[in-house]
Design an enzyme around this catalytic site. Structure first.
Site, PDB file in Angstrom:
ATOM      1  N   ASP A 253       0.872  -1.167   0.000  1.00 50.00           N
ATOM      2  CA  ASP A 253       0.000   0.000   0.000  1.00 50.00           C
ATOM      3  C   ASP A 253       0.915   1.224   0.000  1.00 50.00           C
ATOM      4  O   ASP A 253       1.388   1.652   1.041  1.00 50.00           O
ATOM      5  CB  ASP A 253      -0.864  -0.049   1.265  1.00 50.00           C
ATOM      6  CG  ASP A 253      -1.778   1.156   1.389  1.00 50.00           C
ATOM      7  OD1 ASP A 253      -1.796   1.999   0.465  1.00 50.00           O
ATOM      8  OD2 ASP A 253      -2.484   1.254   2.413  1.00 50.00           O
ATOM      9  N   ASP A 395     -17.679   3.642   0.888  1.00 48.70           N
ATOM     10  CA  ASP A 395     -16.348   3.370   1.432  1.00 48.70           C
ATOM     11  C   ASP A 395     -16.466   3.091   2.940  1.00 48.70           C
ATOM     12  O   ASP A 395     -17.578   2.997   3.478  1.00 48.70           O
ATOM     13  CB  ASP A 395     -15.434   4.572   1.094  1.00 48.70           C
ATOM     14  CG  ASP A 395     -13.971   4.192   0.986  1.00 48.70           C
ATOM     15  OD1 ASP A 395     -13.520   3.317   1.742  1.00 48.70           O
ATOM     16  OD2 ASP A 395     -13.248   4.796   0.152  1.00 48.70           O
ATOM     17  N   ASP A 508     -10.523  -3.829  -0.374  1.00 47.09           N
ATOM     18  CA  ASP A 508      -9.413  -2.868  -0.395  1.00 47.09           C
ATOM     19  C   ASP A 508      -8.392  -3.310   0.662  1.00 47.09           C
ATOM     20  O   ASP A 508      -8.644  -4.230   1.443  1.00 47.09           O
ATOM     21  CB  ASP A 508     -10.005  -1.485  -0.065  1.00 47.09           C
ATOM     22  CG  ASP A 508      -9.064  -0.337  -0.387  1.00 47.09           C
ATOM     23  OD1 ASP A 508      -7.942  -0.581  -0.863  1.00 47.09           O
ATOM     24  OD2 ASP A 508      -9.461   0.816  -0.144  1.00 47.09           O
ATOM     25  N   ARG A 568      -7.970  -4.354  -4.751  1.00 49.01           N
ATOM     26  CA  ARG A 568      -6.795  -3.542  -5.002  1.00 49.01           C
ATOM     27  C   ARG A 568      -5.568  -4.428  -5.168  1.00 49.01           C
ATOM     28  O   ARG A 568      -4.731  -4.206  -6.012  1.00 49.01           O
ATOM     29  CB  ARG A 568      -6.582  -2.543  -3.858  1.00 49.01           C
ATOM     30  CG  ARG A 568      -5.530  -1.497  -4.209  1.00 49.01           C
ATOM     31  CD  ARG A 568      -5.488  -0.358  -3.217  1.00 49.01           C
ATOM     32  NE  ARG A 568      -4.918  -0.766  -1.944  1.00 49.01           N
ATOM     33  CZ  ARG A 568      -4.799   0.045  -0.884  1.00 49.01           C
ATOM     34  NH1 ARG A 568      -5.231   1.293  -0.954  1.00 49.01           N
ATOM     35  NH2 ARG A 568      -4.282  -0.383   0.252  1.00 49.01           N
ATOM     36  N   ASP A 584      -4.477   4.185  -5.336  1.00 47.27           N
ATOM     37  CA  ASP A 584      -4.617   5.580  -4.925  1.00 47.27           C
ATOM     38  C   ASP A 584      -3.751   6.506  -5.777  1.00 47.27           C
ATOM     39  O   ASP A 584      -2.675   6.925  -5.376  1.00 47.27           O
ATOM     40  CB  ASP A 584      -4.286   5.710  -3.445  1.00 47.27           C
ATOM     41  CG  ASP A 584      -5.237   4.873  -2.594  1.00 47.27           C
ATOM     42  OD1 ASP A 584      -6.293   4.445  -3.126  1.00 47.27           O
ATOM     43  OD2 ASP A 584      -4.940   4.629  -1.422  1.00 47.27           O
ATOM     44  N   HIS A 642     -13.696   8.175  -8.288  1.00 48.33           N
ATOM     45  CA  HIS A 642     -13.465   7.974  -6.856  1.00 48.33           C
ATOM     46  C   HIS A 642     -12.577   9.092  -6.339  1.00 48.33           C
ATOM     47  O   HIS A 642     -11.817   9.683  -7.103  1.00 48.33           O
ATOM     48  CB  HIS A 642     -12.807   6.610  -6.624  1.00 48.33           C
ATOM     49  CG  HIS A 642     -12.589   6.271  -5.176  1.00 48.33           C
ATOM     50  ND1 HIS A 642     -13.497   6.553  -4.196  1.00 48.33           N
ATOM     51  CD2 HIS A 642     -11.559   5.649  -4.543  1.00 48.33           C
ATOM     52  CE1 HIS A 642     -13.027   6.128  -3.025  1.00 48.33           C
ATOM     53  NE2 HIS A 642     -11.853   5.584  -3.204  1.00 48.33           N
TER      54      HIS A 642
END
Ligand SMILES: *[C@@H]1O[C@H](CO)[C@@H](O)[C@H](O)[C@H]1NC(C)=O
Ligand SMILES: *[C@@H]1O[C@H](CO)[C@@H](O)[C@H](O)[C@H]1NC(C)=O
Ligand SMILES: *[C@@H]1O[C@H](CO)[C@@H](O)[C@H](O)[C@H]1NC(C)=O
Length: 911
Positions: A253, A395, A508, A568, A584, A642
């Site tokens: 991430d 979310d 996610d 993701r 992201d 998003h």
């Protein structure tokens, strides 16, 4: 008065503050470089550690397997080597320790249960230097040299792929930990730093089993162009890594990731495709541990040791895979064309199953839609502004304190009514379900997973506690089938209350993201089911997680309904379960441009249902960027807007009138092409061929296309060139292939040009061309959602090639169930135009009923006006159809054929 002004001032300051910390970019110090990773440094220089040799005495060839003992000439350690020939030009190579001190991890749940069968080897020449063997049924030959050990693959007479040409074959055998330095029972390498313990950023990896890396290099001969190993925010055509870090595969991430960078991101697929005008080949490195990939071209001067295999001056590209642990298990694909390599890889890891139809439409997301009133308002506004929309997303804030499978009862007291309001206009809902589980003894999921012992453990055997959105969190051990099963059961409606069959799932943070862990993920020495270290399977944690989600969707509908899941994190094979987005990203032009190479890399590595956050997740896109992003994404597979919670609201109507109009147009254009998208995804399931593909994919001899990264094809029919620069007045479009016509989809203007061409652009659309020779099915009555358009009539756009011919397909089914497989309830039409007649012919067994009918056929590039157009149905009925011809545009419209789409028919022109 005063107050209002102050408020205005504050909100301006607030906006500035918000935009500041967002532009800092990635914190590199959090993530390791190759130099900070002991095995990377060792394996990158494996050639200096001594060569491998094959012991000819041990050679056995039985049926599809060649087996022998390989030994490392430095350490004298012996290994079991196996080379298997499979159907359809695929080879599998394995190297394993004969007697490992601890079992080495073999990757489960990635290969299909049924992979291609073996084909028989015939041993040919044998000599002291080596031997050749061939597979009669696939026409391939291998030449193996004993020392130095090499495996060379030939198609016919041509050398195509060589293994270990650079002597980077590397296998760190398990060994006893030296009790003390200086006892003399261990060779020097065992005392090298990082072999038994390694520290980074305040974390120490205990490495109880010591160094266990494996590596091998693959040379693709005659090639300079190699693609794949997603996911990176980098070039599609893989850059040389001679003077940079290798490309890293380690699911992470990465906050505010940077562009043009081989740093690891959320997903990892260790698969490459090499492209030449003559042949396409590929390789798949089946290893789920941290992996580094070096790419070097013969021009970069590193292929000196190849002398016995490569003629001087020959082009080649070498790809070196190096993993921290596991076994050596790899596949070689002999093509010979891009779609063959896709199929060969798909036969091993599966294809993207046909997604539910709505999921190809437009998705509206933000972190967060605050409450049910907000959801209702946004949904209503789409209608008010005449913009179609299929799915609203929620979310993490929709949950009760980040406990997944729950609702925040204050904000969403009537989730069922909210869902019903959406479904009344054909819309769906997606809720997020992350893998970190809140430490809260009143949360049933936490309590039950604790009691069942299904969390990932520390090396001391305790449940591992990390930090994520809910605060202190635990991480289920999805390697354990019981944990996947437990999660699957949470999706049934009486468990996941307040949801219905119209609620789908977003997974996610499944790299997994651990805020306080090394590199924002799990320590490698954590323990999974069966005493497997996290190190061994890190890159497939997210994959194992989505498997459970997929099972949950199947379970809740008793196998009736196709799941829709967005993930993701992903690994090889994740395409069987979920769509992916590129994580992201940021509201910058470079990130819009990066969506193309990123999704192309994923597509050719099998993960075809890909998209990027429209507008950019971080930051606030201005109107121009936002419009351009919509225009590009409306031609990419997964189409979702998003935004980060700290960004300004950005629903389309918050932009000015002209921008709103352009966004509306982009989304409506997507809806008009939904029949094409659905057909392409059906064909993707059948053939492995990705809907969004590189321009060279269908024009593999167009060598100029090999470096094109700023455009892509949708199927074989549409060429799309996004505009990814502010204030652009022109873009350079590469028109692939030879003797092709391309038609602007809006003006129908014909481009009769090969190679690159400067095309003027305005704000109202991006350059998109229909290939001459293609027929595209469209729906031109745009409604609020795709479900409401299901039975709408079809328009065919027939774009003729130089020979005045064209063809195409159309797939239709109920859009949601598995009936298309079990009961063959579907329609697959082929359309062929030969210059005189256009025929529609059903390729599936007839029986599927549809309300959809043929409303209009538009012929593009018609240089002559026919005297008449007659419709002939199979019953012998003939009918003269109304036509309209625009000579200036070479455009012929045939009105209202009116036939049902399930019927066979012909339209015949008289001249
Ligand atoms: C559902 O729609 C009705 C009619 O517009 C509205 O009154 C109601 O508040 C909506 N319910 C929710 C939960 O959004
Ligand atoms: C909308 O904003 C853009 C610049 O962001 C401007 O060029 C355009 O004229 C504006 N349109 C209207 C209708 O205000
Ligand atoms: C469709 O057209 C392509 C060229 O555009 C051609 O290669 C192919 O054979 C055609 N298929 C049919 C069924 O006519």
């Amino acid at each position: 008065m005063m107050k209002a002004r102050l408020g205005g001032l504050l909100s301006v300051l607030w906006a500035i503050l918000l935009s500041l910390p967002l532009m800092n970019g990635v914190d590199r110090s959090k993530f390791r470089t190759c130099a900070q990773s002991a095995f990377c440094g060792r394996g990158r220089n494996a050639a200096q550690l001594g060569a491998f040799a094959l012991d000819p005495e041990t050679l056995k060839a039985s049926d599809s397997r060649i087996q022998a003992v390989l030994w490392h000439t430095g350490s004298q350690i012996r290994f079991r080597f196996e080379l298997q020939a499979l159907m359809d030009g695929t080879f599998r190579v394995g190297l394993r320790e004969a007697f490992p001190l601890v079992p080495r991890f073999e990757v489960p749940n990635v290969l299909l249960d049924e992979t291609p069968e073996g084909v028989a080897w015939t041993l040919e020449e044998q000599s002291p230097e080596g031997f050749t063997a061939s597979t009669a049924s696939t026409g391939h030959r291998v030449k193996i040299s004993h020392a130095p050990f090499r495996v060379a693959f030939f198609a016919g007479e041509k050398l195509r792929v060589t293994l270990n040409a650079r002597d980077l074959l590397h296998f760190e055998a398990t060994r006893e930990k030296p009790v003390q330095a200086g006892e003399g029972q261990e060779a020097a390498p065992a005392q090298e730093p990082g072999m038994w313990e390694e520290s980074f950023g305040g974390n120490t990896d205990s490495k109880p089993h010591g160094a266990q890396a494996v590596g091998l290099d693959f040379t693709f001969h005659g090639s300079e162009d190699v693609y794949g190993v997603p996911e990176h925010a980098d070039k599609f055509n893989l850059p040389d890594t001679g003077s940079t870090d290798p490309i890293r595969l380690y699911n992470l991430d990465v906050f505010e990731y940077e562009l043009d960078n081989p740093m690891a991101l959320y997903a990892a697929v260790p698969m490459v495709m090499s492209q030449t005008a003559e042949i396409t080949t590929g390789a798949f490195w089946l290893n789920a541990a941290e992996t580094w990939v070096d790419v070097s071209r013969s021009g970069s001067g590193v292929l000196g040791s190849l002398s016995n295999l490569v003629t001087q001056g020959e082009k080649s590209v070498n790809v070196h895979f190096l993993s921290e642990s596991g076994v050596l298990d790899a596949f070689i694909f002999m093509g010979p064309r891009p779609h063959d390599v896709s199929r060969q890889y798909g036969q091993l890891t599966g294809n993207t199953p046909l997604p539910p139809a709505f999921s190809l439409a437009y998705h509206q997301c933000r972190w967060n839609y605050n409450d049910q009133e907000d959801v209702r308002m946004v949904s209503d506004k789409f209608d008010e502004h005449d913009i179609p929309m299929d799915i609203m997303w929620l979310d993490i804030e929709h949950t009760d304190a980040k406990k997944y499978f729950t609702w925040d009862g204050r904000k969403f007291p009537n989730s069922l009514e909210m869902i019903q309001n959406l479904t009344a206009v054909g819309r769906k809902l997606v809720t997020i379900v992350d893998p970190h589980i809140k430490k809260d003894n009143n949360y049933w999921v936490h309590k039950e997973l604790t009691d069942l012992g299904l969390y990932v453990k520390t090396k001391e055997g305790n449940d591992y506690e990390g930090w994520c959105w809910p605060g202190a969190s635990y991480y289920p051990d999805f390697l354990n089938p019981a944990a996947r099963e437990y999660f699957a059961q949470q999706y049934v409606y009486d468990k996941y209350q307040g949801t219905t069959k119209d609620v789908f799932t977003w997974n996610d943070m499944n790299e997994p993201s651990v805020f306080n862990g090394p590199e924002v993920t799990m320590p490698k020495d954590l323990i999974h089911h069966g005493n497997v270290e996290h190190r061994d399977l890190h890159n497939m944690y997210g994959h194992l997680y989505v498997m459970g989600t997929f099972d949950g969707h199947i379970l809740r509908s008793e196998g009736q309904q196709r799941p829709f899941i967005l993930t993701r994190s992903a690994f090889a094979g994740s395409q069987r379960y979920a769509a992916i987005w590129t994580g992201d990203n940021t509201a910058e032009w470079g990130h819009l441009a990066a969506s193309v190479p990123m999704c192309l890399s994923l597509s050719i590595a099998g993960i075809s249902f890909c998209g990027a956050d429209v507008g950019g997740f971080f930051g606030n896109p201005d109107g121009e960027l936002f419009v351009r992003w919509y225009q590009a994404a409306s031609f990419q597979p997964f189409f979702r807007s998003h935004a980060h919670i700290d960004t300004k609201r950005r629903e389309p109507w918050l932009y000015n009138e002209s921008e709103l109009k352009l966004i509306r147009n982009a989304i409506r254009t997507r809806y008009s092409y939904l029949p094409l998208w659905y057909t392409l995804f059906y064909e993707n399931e059948m053939t492995s061929i990705p809907p969004m593909r590189p321009v060279w994919y269908d024009f593999p001899t167009d060598t100029d296309a090999f470096t094109v990264e700023d455009e892509f094809m949708v199927g074989t029919a549409l060429l799309v060139h996004p505009v990814a620069k502010s204030g652009a007045s022109h873009v350079n479009v590469h028109f692939p292939g030879r003797e092709q016509y391309w038609y602007d989809i809006l003006t129908h203007e014909r481009i009769d040009h090969e190679g690159s061409m400067n095309i003027p652009v305005k704000m109202d659309h991006i350059p998109v061309y229909q290939r001459g020779g293609s027929i595209i099915p469209k729906k031109e009555r745009i409604r609020r959602s795709s479900a409401l358009m299901h039975d709408d009539p079809i328009t065919l756009v027939v774009a003729v090639d130089k020979d005045n011919t064209a063809n195409g397909t159309l797939y239709i089914d109920d859009g949601i169930s598995y009936d298309y497989r079990a009961a063959k309830k579907s329609l697959y039409m082929q359309f062929v135009f030969d210059g005189q007649r256009l025929s529609g012919h059903q390729l599936h067994t007839p029986g599927y009923q549809t309300g959809s009918w043929l409303e209009r056929v538009v012929f593009v590039g018609m240089e002559k006006e026919p005297k008449s157009a007659k419709l002939m149905s199979p019953t012998g009925k003939e009918e003269v159809l109304g036509t309209q011809y625009e000579a200036r545009k070479n455009l012929l419209t045939v009105r209202k054929p009116g036939v049902n789409m399930a019927e066979d028919w012909e339209i015949v022109f008289q001249y």
